[in-house]
Design an enzyme around this catalytic site. Structure first.
Site, PDB file in Angstrom:
ATOM      1  N   LYS A 123       0.834  -1.203   0.000  1.00  9.52           N
ATOM      2  CA  LYS A 123       0.000   0.000   0.000  1.00  9.52           C
ATOM      3  C   LYS A 123       0.871   1.256   0.000  1.00  9.52           C
ATOM      4  O   LYS A 123       0.578   2.223  -0.693  1.00  9.52           O
ATOM      5  CB  LYS A 123      -0.921  -0.008   1.216  1.00  9.52           C
ATOM      6  CG  LYS A 123      -1.989   1.047   1.145  1.00  9.52           C
ATOM      7  CD  LYS A 123      -3.013   0.848   2.229  1.00  9.52           C
ATOM      8  CE  LYS A 123      -3.982  -0.224   1.830  1.00  9.52           C
ATOM      9  NZ  LYS A 123      -5.189  -0.293   2.651  1.00  9.52           N
ATOM     10  N   ASP A 155      -8.426   3.571   3.821  1.00  6.13           N
ATOM     11  CA  ASP A 155      -9.028   2.288   4.163  1.00  6.13           C
ATOM     12  C   ASP A 155      -9.807   1.878   2.926  1.00  6.13           C
ATOM     13  O   ASP A 155     -10.492   2.710   2.314  1.00  6.13           O
ATOM     14  CB  ASP A 155      -9.942   2.365   5.378  1.00  6.13           C
ATOM     15  CG  ASP A 155     -10.272   0.974   5.913  1.00  6.13           C
ATOM     16  OD1 ASP A 155      -9.369   0.117   5.940  1.00  6.13           O
ATOM     17  OD2 ASP A 155     -11.428   0.733   6.291  1.00  6.13           O
TER      18      ASP A 155
END
Length: 150
Positions: A18, A73
């Site tokens: 990420k 998220d």
């Protein structure tokens, strides 16, 4: 009111994949930090939405480091599974964040509903929050609709 240009930012994640994805999207001259440099573990994601969890992470890391923090998220929502795995997408992948394990769990749940090889509507959701040490923040959410496929 003149806006101040951001020159450095903390990416609020301990997930190397990420971090790379986000880093690749940011301007090259931006100085980028990660929680690992500060030896900070990620907070518990206690929010009930993607937006709340991105906010929670951005605020947590910003307060711990005194830096502007960008956190996300994201996850997959499958309509026929009541939008699961949703905010639990990473947890479906286990401690090692194994994508194959998560998608196999999806296929097993679809198989139980006799939908494994049928067109199954889903969407990918991503919420981003930038949080400043002074408490200012901006949050945004994006959704991409599609189908589950092999």
């Amino acid at each position: 009111m003149q806006s101040k240009k951001i020159k450095e930012i903390l990416i609020g994640s301990n997930n190397n994949g990420k971090i790379k994805e986000i880093k690749d999207l940011l301007p090259k001259k931006l100085k980028i930090y990660t929680p690992k440099e500060y030896k900070i573990k990620s907070p518990k994601e206690t929010g009930n939405t993607f937006k709340k969890n991105s906010y929670l992470k951005a605020k947590y890391f910003s307060k711990k480091t005194g830096k502007i923090c960008l956190a996300d998220d994201s996850g997959l929502e499958i309509y026929i599974l009541d939008k699961l795995p949703g905010i639990y997408s990473a947890r479906w992948a286990g401690k090692k964040k194994n994508f194959n394990m998560a998608i196999n769990k999806v296929y097993k749940k679809l198989e139980k509903k006799k939908l494994k090889n049928k067109k199954v509507k889903a969407r990918f959701v991503c919420a981003l929050t930038i949080y400043w040490p002074n408490g200012k923040f901006i949050s945004s959410i994006g959704k991409i609709n599609g189908n589950i496929s092999k």
